[in-house]
Design an enzyme around this catalytic site. Structure first.
Site, PDB file in Angstrom:
ATOM      1  CG  ASN A  65      -1.778   1.268   1.296  1.00 16.13           C
ATOM      2  OD1 ASN A  65      -2.680   1.451   0.483  1.00 16.13           O
ATOM      3  ND2 ASN A  65      -1.485   2.136   2.258  1.00 16.13           N
TER       4      ASN A  65
ATOM      5  CG  ASP B  45      -1.643   5.394   0.964  1.00 16.06           C
ATOM      6  OD1 ASP B  45      -1.115   5.606   2.075  1.00 16.06           O
ATOM      7  OD2 ASP B  45      -2.692   4.744   0.818  1.00 16.06           O
TER       8      ASP B  45
ATOM      9  CG  ASP C 150       0.592  -4.142   5.649  1.00 23.90           C
ATOM     10  OD1 ASP C 150       0.260  -4.611   6.746  1.00 23.90           O
ATOM     11  OD2 ASP C 150       0.710  -2.920   5.429  1.00 23.90           O
TER      12      ASP C 150
ATOM     13  CD  GLU D 183      -3.409  -6.151   7.916  1.00 18.52           C
ATOM     14  OE1 GLU D 183      -3.415  -5.837   9.118  1.00 18.52           O
ATOM     15  OE2 GLU D 183      -2.844  -5.467   7.038  1.00 18.52           O
TER      16      GLU D 183
END
Length: 556
Positions: A163, A227, A257, A298
């Site tokens: 991310n 990001d 993640d 996740e």
């Protein structure tokens, strides 16, 4: 009152009362599925014929995986920080490659929290995806780790932070240098502060936009974790290249993640159509190099939202089930556990494999959340290793490791060094540990528990061995026999093998059954002290269970 840490693991028979509960409330159970009335054990094809064996699932969908922080596992050079050479020296603890021995834990895979270059102890702010963090060693050390792990039958899964990067990454440093820089569009920029808040707390949460050199960049988790812009094909391709490179170096897959937040789109900051599209693109690139690679996402959210990520990835962590298991164990009632598993079966795409776990590096440790009760900890571990899915354990759970107390519950306390023995350095380091050991090190350590047949470590080893040796447990379907109250009972079936599992979630003794299952002669695969063999006959099998005890029986 919970036990003091020094008495935590003296014996599994010492049970302690605890009222701790988490706020998650499991959803109501869906209507029973066909065949859920306990009338058939699923062991025949309905006409008396023999059920053929099922093909085994890929390793990545039936493995027992062990999450660890390299910094906290084993130090090899005395600097107080764990490293890859240290981890290599401890591989035999995890799996020595010899099924005849009983001194190893027997896990199939290890998931390493981020090992790439980073200025932070945790590694989630990567500054170079191509290099191992110098604290941990070199790229050559990683390749040696992969080779030594594979020789023992252990797969190596890397935590890949997709991310965002760290603010010190050269991409971001170039991006902030000028609107015309080569990497400007590798991050998310705006001429104004768009006022977004973290989607998990949109009303009181902190900022997401930060001013730098006259423009605003987006950083969902922290100003120093900007990001990446996955609308940029160069970014998309670079992350695929990074993954393929580490597969070539010996990695066997990735934990991805924060997958919910990759691409901000018309649907908001989380769970966008564009995010799902990129995950499918990424997964395809990984499979093109290694078809059976583990990819686990996740997505810390409700079951129905997690289900949508099974269109993209083969595994996703089951956060609602983790909470339901701890609630059920604390409350001595299995109804919530069964309810979440039923919702998974009715919501996930057909043929999906769940990823059950109890805790991870972001969560208060299992032993602490269960009030330091050895019986409850034993309950929780037995459940996560017998319900459907590919289970994940967090390092130290097999010891009953508590949260640390050095920084009042900060993340470092959740990630304290592994206690190998009771010495000052804990067998972890010859120097000063990078963070203090958790309370209870005198008894919650590998050396103390290895020699004790009734220790939590010895029991977990046995449960993992049973899981590994049973296709029904590692990939079979589930059918409930008792799903409320203190006795949680179910069968697991794969091809001709059916296994009956019974858990007593109460502190006192309980009777399990009679159950309407068929068997020419049940075989006890696992039984805690105080748990009897299965007695009776077809249609009326039963057992007696000591407090917090588990029994596992092969019916056929």
């Amino acid at each position: 009152m919970p036990l003091r840490p020094a008495a935590l693991l003296l014996t599994l028979a010492m049970l302690v009362s605890c009222k701790y509960r988490q706020p998650y409330e499991p959803p109501p159970p869906p209507p029973p599925l066909p065949g859920e009335d306990g009338g058939s054990d699923g062991g025949s094809n309905g006409d008396g014929g023999v059920v053929p064996p099922e093909q085994p699932l890929p390793w990545s969908r039936r493995a027992v995986t062990y999450e660890l922080l390299v910094r906290s596992f084993q130090d090899s050079d005395g600097d107080g920080k764990g490293d890859l050479p240290g981890l290599i020296s401890r591989l035999d603890y995890l799996n020595d490659g010899n099924d005849a021995t009983t001194t190893d834990l027997g896990v199939d895979a290890i998931w390493l929290m981020p090992i790439f270059a980073s200025p932070s102890y945790h590694g989630y702010d990567t500054t170079d995806y191509d290099q191992v963090n110098p604290d941990y060693g070199t790229n050559a050390d990683f390749q040696r780790l992969a080779s030594e792990a594979h020789r023992r039958g252990i797969k190596v899964v890397l935590d890949l932070v997709v991310n965002h990067t760290g603010s010190g990454h050269p991409w971001f440093q170039d991006s902030i240098s000028s609107p015309a820089s080569a990497h400007r569009d590798w991050y998310v920029w705006s001429a104004t502060d768009l006022g977004w808040r973290p989607p998990w707390d949109p009303y009181t949460g902190g900022d997401c936009w930060y001013l730098r050199n006259g423009a605003w960049y987006y950083a969902l988790f922290w100003s120093e974790m900007p990001d990446l812009n996955f609308r940029n094909q160069a970014v998309r391709d670079e992350m695929k290249r990074i993954a393929q490179q580490w597969l070539a170096r010996g990695a066997d897959g990735f934990r991805l993640d924060a997958v919910r937040y990759l691409v901000e789109g018309s649907g908001g900051q989380a769970d966008t159509v564009e995010t799902h599209a990129y995950l499918r693109e990424f997964a395809s690139a990984v499979r093109s190099v290694q078809p059976d690679a583990m990819m686990v996402g996740e997505a810390w959210i409700d079951t129905s939202t997690i289900a949508r990520y099974y269109d993209d990835l083969p595994l996703n962590f089951d956060f609602p089930l983790a909470q339901a298991i701890l609630d059920g164990v604390n409350g001595s009632n299995g109804a919530g556990i069964a309810s979440v598993i039923d919702q998974v079966r009715s919501t996930y795409p057909a043929g999906s494999t769940d990823a059950p776990f109890l805790s991870n590096h972001d969560m208060t440790r299992t032993a602490t959340r269960l009030g330091s009760s050895p019986g409850k900890i034993a309950n929780a571990l037995a459940i996560v290793l017998t319900v459907p899915g590919s289970p994940f354990l967090y390092y130290g759970e097999e010891l009953g490791l508590l949260n640390g107390s050095a920084c009042n519950g900060c993340d470092e306390d959740k990630r304290s060094p592994m206690p190998w023995d009771a010495t000052l350095g804990g067998g972890f380091t010859a120097g000063t540990p990078w963070h203090a050991f958790a309370p209870g090190q005198a008894v919650a350590n590998v050396a103390a528990e290895t020699g004790a047949d009734t220790s939590l470590l010895s029991r977990t080893r046995k449960l993992i061995a049973v899981h590994r040796d049973s296709k029904a447990l590692s990939q079979g379907s589930i059918r409930w026999l008792s799903r409320s109250g203190s006795v949680l009972a179910f069968t697991r079936t794969s091809g001709p093998e059916t296994v009956l599992v019974v858990h007593n979630l109460g502190d006192g003794a309980a009777n399990a059954g009679p159950y309407n299952v068929a068997s020419p002669g049940p075989i006890t695969l696992f039984a805690d002290p105080g748990v009897t063999d299965l007695t009776g006959g077809t249609g009326s099998f039963h057992a007696s269970l000591g407090g917090r005890g588990t029994g596992i029986y092969r019916l056929q």
